[in-house]
Design an enzyme around this catalytic site. Structure first.
Site, PDB file in Angstrom:
ATOM      1  CB  CYS A  85      -0.965  -0.048   1.189  1.00 24.46           C
ATOM      2  SG  CYS A  85      -2.329   1.112   1.045  1.00 24.46           S
ATOM      3  CG  HIS A 200      -3.383  -3.606   3.452  1.00 22.75           C
ATOM      4  ND1 HIS A 200      -2.391  -3.005   4.187  1.00 22.75           N
ATOM      5  CD2 HIS A 200      -4.029  -2.624   2.805  1.00 22.75           C
ATOM      6  CE1 HIS A 200      -2.444  -1.694   3.995  1.00 22.75           C
ATOM      7  NE2 HIS A 200      -3.433  -1.433   3.163  1.00 22.75           N
ATOM      8  CD  GLU A 202      -0.884  -5.700   6.017  1.00 25.72           C
ATOM      9  OE1 GLU A 202      -0.754  -6.158   4.860  1.00 25.72           O
ATOM     10  OE2 GLU A 202      -1.139  -4.490   6.241  1.00 25.72           O
TER      11      GLU A 202
END
Lengths: 230, 719
Positions: A85, A200, A202
């Site tokens: 990002c 993302h 994660e």
């Protein structure tokens, strides 16, 4: 040192990145943007957020933070370097990846889970996947629209890693959430060791959070760092 | 008379009587800076002067309450050393004057209230109220407010997990922008605001003080609006989420290292409020050196510096030996810091500028001696006419036609146009995201979960403030219960019109009675709140709009909490709780189909509510889908399940009237089980499956066509 997660003032995904890496059995340390020695790092993560408030232009100030000289040195020597990002935006500003990220087509922030298709397994983000795999990953950005100028004669074509698509794997304007060139969601340098990804991974590492599809991407990254002799 | 012709105290929003009270208290005429301080600290916004006599009715003495009302945020105990901090605030007038910055600074302010307590802010919710969207100005306000919340919340790095929205004409010239925040901490991180220790140093951290927002609390937040009030735009503060993010991290590090004795955020009335509150709360005094304050521009007067509402500032009380460490941490996080004061044994707050004494007032007097008004109240005459009539509901309702119209309503249609602009997945805590009844967050490393729902119902509250307000509490409790969480603590934001109007004051007294009663019935403590009066423009008061933020708690959290998208083909549909009993007053049907607002909403029985809530919490551990029946009744509740899960349904033996009835305390449960293990009344009404919204003899609709209407209700109006 193990994996360095770089923290700029305004970064906000550093703890999430570290948490997800720990879940995969890896160890990461937070590194402040004024640190100028990353020797010993087996990998670098530039996490999401709003480095330096995104003032001037997203990533434009972060790229001059003291730590970036070290990030550049490691990246150029092949240390796995992942920008997520805002980290993707910084890698582009730093010239480590081609192109730039601009405001979303609809000029609104987008927070929703998108489907991406693996385009290449020749990268530190996708080595554990297969081409054509479809993954559900949360997208969360205002400047997520990746622009790549039309290829100049002789320039290598970009190393596209992930593309936005629908649940059947089809790409196109309708399935492109933010207007990115050719629906690109992640791109790598020619060697596949520097990767920028807009959604993302994660945030998709546990069932309770709705998707675990980010794990295979971060596992690819972790295994790439494991082979680095720091 | 123009504003320039008025005496100073009137220009600052103070009445002649209040001015006389200041003279009595000081035994002399106040100096300019002193007058500025009293005018803000004694404003409605800061002093709660019209509401305070009524706020004692809220209970907060339950054993799990660690900090009740009066501090910057309420704090409750979650066990094993974990504490949650919660708070709700309004930024109504600033958001009308400047929607983007008004809403943004509302977010910034509430976050400071949370991390002032020692907690890391982990989530935000935004209950919003606007006028109808066919007016372009209301669209401008909605767009600006949402972009302001998104712009600040996303950038500061705190996820926004939802909120709710209502549209009604009375909010056209006075939108309501409330914001609730939740924080999490370990017990040892808790910090309070009361200063102690003579000789301790007051360190001002964060943003430089500028001329922005001067008089925001007194002039904007504590007065009604009239045409031409755009001149108040300079009273709106400007937010900088980047500065706030650094300030959060710096403060959390200060707490971790045990470097602060007390801390107070700077909100309304800036330095004058923060210094007097922290000193007054601790029974101390303080000497403040205005020249030490780091300012944005030269030439500001002491009064301006004292009153400035520049954002992103905190005042930490630090022992002298820790000052160097505190300054070093500030420097590391790249925020400014200055030593602006010293704690004295009081009782005066003394302010010096260029060595001159510019203010000397008893510190506690700014808060404690503020006027209190027991304003007259009187049952409004409008109620008789409303209660004497009933919504006109035909015996036979064309379900498909009616549902189409309801789904196209922007308060019923899909609100993801709003929530998708908010980061709601940061921090990896979000188990249930916006679009369900309540949000659910896990606490990493534990089995604990926290659920939150924000609710308001201004139309029903207008029809019956006591019942309307009580029903909000029960609805909120059900919204957290369907995630498996027990209602645990509540904060309220009391948005009302002009308190000098006895009818408005009556609404306030009745509504707070209703809230207090419902909380008592559920044994839910009220750990904090905010009162926003003077929501009146050009003489028109808003609908009374109390808004609650309910925190639910579960330990353990269900492994797979109920979600709307877990409905599958073949599952049975059950209706749990009360039978529909013709409750259409304040309903979506009356508002949208009839275009009227009348009648008296039903009351709720406390014991019935308790029993249902307890059963629902239990069921949440087994049943895949639990959905509260609220706006639009059973028809809308079922349609939402179908839209989110992508599975149609067929219900039988439910009449058209029953489908749109809004009788409270009803929940839809969807499960494969042959029966529901619960003691509360239940009835199987249908089965999931197919591509139709099937209402038996009452008609049916194509799922995807209905979904399109629902999904586009808000976007099509905002295009």
């Amino acid at each position: 040192m193990t994996i360095a997660v770089v923290v700029f003032p305004g970064t906000n995904c550093e703890h999430d990145a570290r948490y997800a890496l720990a879940l995969l059995g890896s160890h990461a340390e937070l590194v402040w943007h004024r640190d100028d020695d990353l020797s010993g790092a087996t990998g670098v993560v530039l996490p999401g957020g709003f480095a330096h408030g995104d003032y001037l232009r997203t990533g434009a100030i972060a790229r001059f933070s003291p730590v970036m000289a070290e990030v550049e040195r490691l990246a150029r020597q092949g240390t796995p370097t992942l920008g997520i990002c805002n980290g993707f935006q910084i890698l582009c500003e730093a010239g480590l990846l081609p192109g730039a990220l601009v405001a979303n087509r609809d000029l609104r922030f987008i927070c929703r889970t998108v489907t991406v298709r693996v385009e290449s397994t020749d990268s530190i983000l996708t080595s554990h996947t297969s081409v054509g795999d479809l993954l559900q990953i949360p997208l969360n950005s205002y400047e997520g629209n990746y622009v790549l100028p039309a290829a100049i004669d002789g320039a290598p074509s970009p190393n596209v890693v992930l593309r936005y698509c629908d649940s059947s794997g089809a790409s196109g304007k309708q399935m492109n959430p933010n207007g990115s060139t050719d629906s690109i969601a992640a791109v790598a340098d020619a060697n596949g060791t520097i990767v920028g990804v807009m959604p993302h991974p994660e945030r998709a590492v546990e069932d309770i959070l709705g998707s675990t599809d980010g794990r295979v991407l971060l596992e690819s990254f972790v295994s790439a760092t494991a082979s680095v002799v720091a | 008379m123009t504003i320039q012709d008025k005496p100073d105290h009137q220009r600052l929003g103070m009445t002649d009587d209040e001015y006389d009270a200041v003279i009595d208290l000081l035994g002399r005429t106040p100096r300019t800076a002193e007058l500025a301080m009293y005018s803000v600290m004694w404003s409605e916004h800061c002093s709660y002067k019209s509401s305070r006599v009524h706020l004692g009715k809220f209970r907060s003495d339950q054993p799990w309450v660690v900090v009740g009302p009066g501090e910057n945020a309420g704090v409750v105990d979650l066990g094993d050393g974990w504490l949650a901090a919660l708070r709700i605030e309004s930024h109504n007038h600033p958001s009308f004057v400047e929607p983007h910055e008004g809403a943004a600074t509302g977010v910034g302010g509430i976050l400071r209230d949370i991390f002032t307590m020692g907690a890391r802010p982990i989530a935000l919710w935004d209950p919003l109220r606007f006028g109808p969207l066919d007016d372009p100005h209301n669209r401008y306000l909605l767009d600006g407010v949402v972009s302001g919340i998104a712009g600040y919340g996303n950038a500061v790095g705190v996820p926004t997990l939802g909120g709710e929205v209502e549209f009604a004409d009375r909010f056209s010239r006075n939108p309501l922008v409330n914001v609730m925040a939740l924080g999490l901490m370990k017990r040892e991180q808790l910090v309070l605001s009361a200063a102690s220790g003579v000789g301790n140093i007051a360190v001002l951290l964060g943003n430089a003080t500028g001329r922005d927002g001067i008089g925001g609390a007194s002039i904007l937040a504590s007065a009604s609006f009239e045409a031409g009030d755009e001149e108040k735009r300079p009273n709106v503060q400007v937010g900088d989420p980047f500065e706030e993010k650094k300030l959060i991290e710096a403060c959390l590090e200060l707490y971790d290292r045990g470097l602060v004795v007390a801390i107070q955020d700077l909100g309304a009335a800036g330095i004058s409020c923060a210094t007097s509150e922290t000193a007054g709360n601790g029974g101390m005094g303080m000497d403040v050196d205005i020249d030490a304050v780091h300012v944005r521009e030269p030439g500001m007067t002491p009064g301006e510096i004292l009153m400035s509402e520049s954002q992103e500032r905190m005042l930490a009380i630090v022992t002298p030996e820790h000052v160097e460490d505190v300054l070093a941490i500030a420097a590391r996080w790249e925020i400014d810091a200055s030593q602006i004061g010293t704690i004295t044994d009081g009782p005066d707050l003394r302010v010096f500028a260029e060595g001159r004494l510019v203010a000397e007032v008893p510190a506690a007097s700014l808060a404690d001696d503020a006027p209190r008004y027991d304003r007259p109240y009187e049952r409004p005459c409008y109620l008789n006419a409303l209660w004497d009539s009933e919504p006109a509901i035909p015996d036979e309702i064309d379900v498909a036609k009616t549902l189409n119209l309801l789904l196209d309503d922007p308060a019923i249609g899909d609100r993801s146009w709003i929530s998708s602009q908010y980061d709601h997945t940061l921090f990896l805590n979000t188990v249930i995201e916006p679009g369900h009844d309540g949000s659910l967050l896990r606490i990493k490393g534990t089995h604990k979960g926290m659920a939150v729902s924000t609710d308001g119902d201004s139309l029903r509250t207008y029809l019956d403030p006591r019942r309307g307000a009580a029903r909000i509490v029960f609805e909120s409790a059900l919204n957290v219960a369907v995630t498996g969480a027990q209602p645990y603590a509540l904060v309220d934001n009391l948005n009302f019109g002009n308190p000098e109007n006895p009818e408005v004051m009556w609404q306030f007294v009745e509504a707070t009675d209703g809230l207090a009663w419902a909380c008592e019935e559920l044994n839910v403590p009220v750990v904090g709140g905010n009162v926003s009066f003077y929501n009146q423009t050009d003489g028109v008061d808003i609908y009374p709009a109390p808004v609650v933020g309910m925190l639910g708690f579960c330990d353990p959290m269900p492994d797979r909490p109920p979600r709307l998208d877990r409905a599958e083909q073949g599952m049975g549909i059950w209706l749990i709780g009360q039978e529909a009993s013709d409750d259409f007053s304040g309903s979506a049907y009356d508002r949208i189909i009839n275009g009227t607002l009348r009648g008296r909403p039903l009351d709720v029985d406390g014991a019935t509510a308790r029993e249902l809530i307890a059963s629902v919490v239990e069921m949440a551990f087994d049943v895949p889908v639990l959905h509260d029946v609220s706006v639009g009744g059973l028809a809308v509740a079922l349609a939402e399940i179908a839209f989110v899960s992508g599975t149609g349904f067929r219900v039988d033996d439910v009449s058209g009237r029953e489908l749109f009835d809004e009788t409270p305390l009803r929940v839809v449960a969807i499960t494969h089980e042959r029966d529901l293990e619960t003691s509360v009344p239940r009835r199987r009404i249908g089965t999931m499956g197919g591509d139709q919204l099937g209402f038996g003899a009452a008609g049916s609709m194509d799922l995807s066509a209905a979904r399109r209407i629902w999904a586009d209700a808000l976007p099509r109006r905002m295009r």
